[in-house]
Design a protein around this motif. Structure first.
Motif, mmCIF file in Angstrom:
data_model
loop_
_atom_site.group_PDB
_atom_site.id
_atom_site.type_symbol
_atom_site.label_atom_id
_atom_site.label_comp_id
_atom_site.label_asym_id
_atom_site.label_seq_id
_atom_site.Cartn_x
_atom_site.Cartn_y
_atom_site.Cartn_z
ATOM 1 N N THR A 1 0.832 -1.201 0.000
ATOM 2 C CA THR A 1 0.000 0.000 0.000
ATOM 3 C C THR A 1 0.873 1.259 0.000
ATOM 4 O OG1 THR A 1 -0.237 -0.215 2.419
ATOM 5 C CG2 THR A 1 -1.999 -1.098 1.046
ATOM 6 N N GLU A 2 2.071 1.165 0.535
ATOM 7 C CA GLU A 2 3.038 2.275 0.464
ATOM 8 C C GLU A 2 3.365 2.606 -0.984
ATOM 9 O OE1 GLU A 2 6.175 5.023 1.072
ATOM 10 O OE2 GLU A 2 4.573 4.375 2.399
ATOM 11 N N GLU A 3 3.557 1.579 -1.804
ATOM 12 C CA GLU A 3 3.840 1.803 -3.222
ATOM 13 C C GLU A 3 2.649 2.446 -3.921
ATOM 14 O OE1 GLU A 3 6.938 -1.750 -4.388
ATOM 15 O OE2 GLU A 3 4.877 -2.325 -3.880
ATOM 16 N N LEU A 4 1.451 2.072 -3.529
ATOM 17 C CA LEU A 4 0.250 2.680 -4.123
ATOM 18 C C LEU A 4 0.155 4.149 -3.746
ATOM 19 C CD1 LEU A 4 -2.339 -0.183 -3.532
ATOM 20 C CD2 LEU A 4 -0.932 0.243 -5.561
ATOM 21 N N ASP A 5 0.508 4.466 -2.504
ATOM 22 C CA ASP A 5 0.506 5.867 -2.069
ATOM 23 C C ASP A 5 1.474 6.695 -2.908
ATOM 24 O OD1 ASP A 5 -0.248 7.898 0.129
ATOM 25 O OD2 ASP A 5 1.950 7.943 0.168
ATOM 26 N N ALA A 6 2.638 6.133 -3.211
ATOM 27 C CA ALA A 6 3.627 6.853 -4.023
ATOM 28 C C ALA A 6 3.075 7.156 -5.411
ATOM 29 C CB ALA A 6 4.912 6.034 -4.131
ATOM 30 N N ILE A 7 2.364 6.197 -5.991
ATOM 31 C CA ILE A 7 1.793 6.394 -7.329
ATOM 32 C C ILE A 7 0.738 7.494 -7.294
ATOM 33 C CG2 ILE A 7 0.381 5.306 -9.116
ATOM 34 C CD1 ILE A 7 1.786 2.646 -8.350
ATOM 35 N N GLY A 8 -0.152 7.424 -6.317
ATOM 36 C CA GLY A 8 -1.184 8.443 -6.208
ATOM 37 C C GLY A 8 -0.617 9.823 -5.954
ATOM 38 N N HIS A 9 0.354 9.898 -5.057
ATOM 39 C CA HIS A 9 0.987 11.178 -4.723
ATOM 40 C C HIS A 9 1.629 11.817 -5.947
ATOM 41 C CE1 HIS A 9 3.219 14.029 -2.105
ATOM 42 N NE2 HIS A 9 4.155 13.908 -3.044
ATOM 43 N N GLU A 10 2.422 11.043 -6.660
ATOM 44 C CA GLU A 10 3.137 11.596 -7.813
ATOM 45 C C GLU A 10 2.173 12.044 -8.895
ATOM 46 O OE1 GLU A 10 6.232 12.435 -7.869
ATOM 47 O OE2 GLU A 10 6.474 11.625 -5.838
ATOM 48 N N PHE A 11 1.089 11.311 -9.075
ATOM 49 C CA PHE A 11 0.119 11.731 -10.091
ATOM 50 C C PHE A 11 -0.527 13.059 -9.699
ATOM 51 C CE2 PHE A 11 -3.977 12.090 -12.115
ATOM 52 C CZ PHE A 11 -3.690 11.733 -13.431
ATOM 53 N N LEU A 12 -0.956 13.184 -8.453
ATOM 54 C CA LEU A 12 -1.607 14.414 -8.016
ATOM 55 C C LEU A 12 -0.701 15.625 -8.189
ATOM 56 C CD1 LEU A 12 -3.398 13.190 -4.759
ATOM 57 C CD2 LEU A 12 -4.473 13.752 -6.926
ATOM 58 N N VAL A 13 0.528 15.534 -7.700
ATOM 59 C CA VAL A 13 1.398 16.701 -7.782
ATOM 60 C C VAL A 13 1.782 17.004 -9.229
ATOM 61 C CG1 VAL A 13 2.230 16.375 -5.423
ATOM 62 C CG2 VAL A 13 3.527 15.396 -7.332
ATOM 63 N N SER A 14 1.807 15.975 -10.088
ATOM 64 C CA SER A 14 2.111 16.221 -11.507
ATOM 65 C C SER A 14 1.020 17.045 -12.175
ATOM 66 C CB SER A 14 2.286 14.890 -12.253
ATOM 67 O OG SER A 14 1.045 14.244 -12.496
ATOM 68 N N LYS A 15 -0.181 17.031 -11.588
ATOM 69 C CA LYS A 15 -1.311 17.806 -12.111
ATOM 70 C C LYS A 15 -1.487 19.128 -11.367
ATOM 71 C CE LYS A 15 -2.539 14.663 -15.100
ATOM 72 N NZ LYS A 15 -2.451 14.919 -16.574
ATOM 73 N N GLY A 16 -0.525 19.450 -10.520
ATOM 74 C CA GLY A 16 -0.608 20.702 -9.776
ATOM 75 C C GLY A 16 -1.605 20.673 -8.638
ATOM 76 N N ALA A 17 -1.944 19.476 -8.168
ATOM 77 C CA ALA A 17 -2.919 19.326 -7.083
ATOM 78 C C ALA A 17 -2.227 18.883 -5.800
ATOM 79 C CB ALA A 17 -3.992 18.320 -7.475
ATOM 80 N N TYR A 18 -2.759 19.323 -4.684
ATOM 81 C CA TYR A 18 -2.262 18.899 -3.375
ATOM 82 C C TYR A 18 -3.084 17.712 -2.900
ATOM 83 C CZ TYR A 18 -0.483 19.069 1.368
ATOM 84 O OH TYR A 18 0.122 18.738 2.549
ATOM 85 N N PRO A 19 -2.445 16.663 -2.363
ATOM 86 C CA PRO A 19 -3.188 15.529 -1.804
ATOM 87 C C PRO A 19 -3.881 15.953 -0.512
ATOM 88 C CG PRO A 19 -0.883 14.955 -2.274
ATOM 89 C CD PRO A 19 -0.983 16.439 -2.313
ATOM 90 N N SER A 20 -5.198 16.087 -0.539
ATOM 91 C CA SER A 20 -5.923 16.698 0.573
ATOM 92 C C SER A 20 -5.712 15.999 1.900
ATOM 93 C CB SER A 20 -7.421 16.735 0.265
ATOM 94 O OG SER A 20 -7.684 17.480 -0.906
ATOM 95 N N THR A 21 -5.503 14.687 1.886
ATOM 96 C CA THR A 21 -5.338 13.971 3.156
ATOM 97 C C THR A 21 -3.999 14.247 3.820
ATOM 98 O OG1 THR A 21 -4.495 12.005 2.009
ATOM 99 C CG2 THR A 21 -6.870 12.079 2.458
ATOM 100 N N LEU A 22 -2.992 14.638 3.050
ATOM 101 C CA LEU A 22 -1.636 14.783 3.568
ATOM 102 C C LEU A 22 -1.558 15.978 4.523
ATOM 103 C CD1 LEU A 22 1.284 13.718 3.439
ATOM 104 C CD2 LEU A 22 1.687 15.334 1.559
ATOM 105 N N GLY A 23 -1.459 15.690 5.825
ATOM 106 C CA GLY A 23 -1.408 16.754 6.816
ATOM 107 C C GLY A 23 -2.759 17.172 7.357
ATOM 108 N N TYR A 24 -3.839 16.525 6.884
ATOM 109 C CA TYR A 24 -5.166 16.848 7.407
ATOM 110 C C TYR A 24 -5.328 16.232 8.792
ATOM 111 C CZ TYR A 24 -10.250 17.013 7.859
ATOM 112 O OH TYR A 24 -11.535 17.240 8.316
ATOM 113 N N ARG A 25 -5.430 17.075 9.803
ATOM 114 C CA ARG A 25 -5.524 16.626 11.198
ATOM 115 C C ARG A 25 -4.401 15.642 11.547
ATOM 116 N NH1 ARG A 25 -10.395 18.004 13.739
ATOM 117 N NH2 ARG A 25 -12.002 18.830 12.339
#
Length: 288
Positions: A76-100
């Motif tokens: 699941t760590e590897e899946l997180d890396a894929i999702g993270h890199e895709f979001l930032v490549s589109k100029g988006a912030y991963p909303s969960t990262l740092g939320y509470r």
């Protein structure tokens, strides 16, 4: 979330938070213990709705990209890396990262984990299922969606649970209409789920989303919820995200204060879309 000798998930090792380029706009809760209070009315104008749609599209595309990598042997760590890199490549912030204080860029909820599973060194195995929940934040707005994936081949019982949970979401969306109370959504979902004897999770719900990640508006997924009486109006934006189980709707939470599991360790599935209310029903804003 490795597994114990009974095959039940246990906490795994969590890697450090991933970095987000400084050029990407952060949500206002980053660096704070909790988000600022949302004072809006959960309705948006056409320009704002298009921004929510843009964020929602990125989130849906990220889930599709992650889903392509879900095979036995992946962590699941590897899946997180894929999702993270895709979001930032589109100029988006991963909303969960740092939320509470949440430490990752998506939620990966495996088997008996109802929601909010934290990606770690858990290795997915044939027959598992995993729900991937991604929210993207761009241009000041969030788009939130999730999808349950099969890992290899699953049993017929689990296969049906996944398909029927997706159908429960469709029925919840179909129940949306201006003038109705939001509790009609839960009535539609639970009346369908009860046909199969599924548990319907009550304490984790849909929510208002847009300028705020969670606005305070609650969308129940179960029947007999008269306390949730907000009236649905055109322009209102919220999520519907039913969580169905093969057993109880009761739950336990791990010591991380995030990971929620079924109390009886029964398998659970979830699907979610962000939608906007129209004059005649609802339009999904989280399509790839």
């Amino acid at each position: 979330m490795p597994k114990d000798t009974n095959g039940h998930l246990i906490p795994g090792a969590i890697s450090p938070e991933r970095k987000v380029p400084h050029s990407i706009r952060r949500p206002p809760y980053i660096g704070r213990p909790k988000p600022p209070e949302y004072k809006g009315d959960n309705t948006y104008n056409s320009e704002q709705i298009e921004k929510i749609r843009a964020a929602g599209t990125i989130a849906a595309q990220a889930i599709r990209r992650v889903g392509e990598a879900i095979v036995p042997g992946v962590t699941t760590e590897e899946l997180d890396a894929i999702g993270h890199e895709f979001l930032v490549s589109k100029g988006a912030y991963p909303s969960t990262l740092g939320y509470r204080g949440y430490p990752k860029s998506l939620c990966s909820s495996v088997n008996e984990v109802i929601c909010h599973g934290i990606p770690d060194d858990t290795v997915l195995e044939n027959g598992d299922i995993v729900n991937i929940d991604i929210t993207a934040y761009r241009d000041g707005f969030h788009g939130d969606t999730n999808h349950t994936f099969r890992v290899g081949s699953v049993t017929t019982e689990i296969d049906q649970l996944i398909d029927r949970t997706a159908e429960a979401l469709r029925r919840g969306i179909k129940a949306v209409a201006p003038g109705r109370q939001v509790n009609v959504i839960g009535r539609a979902i639970e009346s369908y789920a009860k046909r199969f004897g599924y548990g319907v999770v009550r304490d984790f719900t849909g929510h208002g989303v847009g300028e705020a990640f969670h606005s305070g508006l609650i969308i129940p997924h179960y029947d007999s919820a008269p306390q949730f009486s907000d009236v649905i109006v055109p322009g209102m934006v919220f999520t519907i995200e039913p969580m169905l189980t093969l057993g109880t709707h009761e739950w336990d939470m791990w010591a991380d204060d995030w990971t929620v599991t079924t109390r009886d360790k029964s398998i659970t599935a979830q699907f979610e879309h962000t939608l906007v209310v129209t004059e005649t029903g609802a339009e999904i804003l989280t399509l790839p």
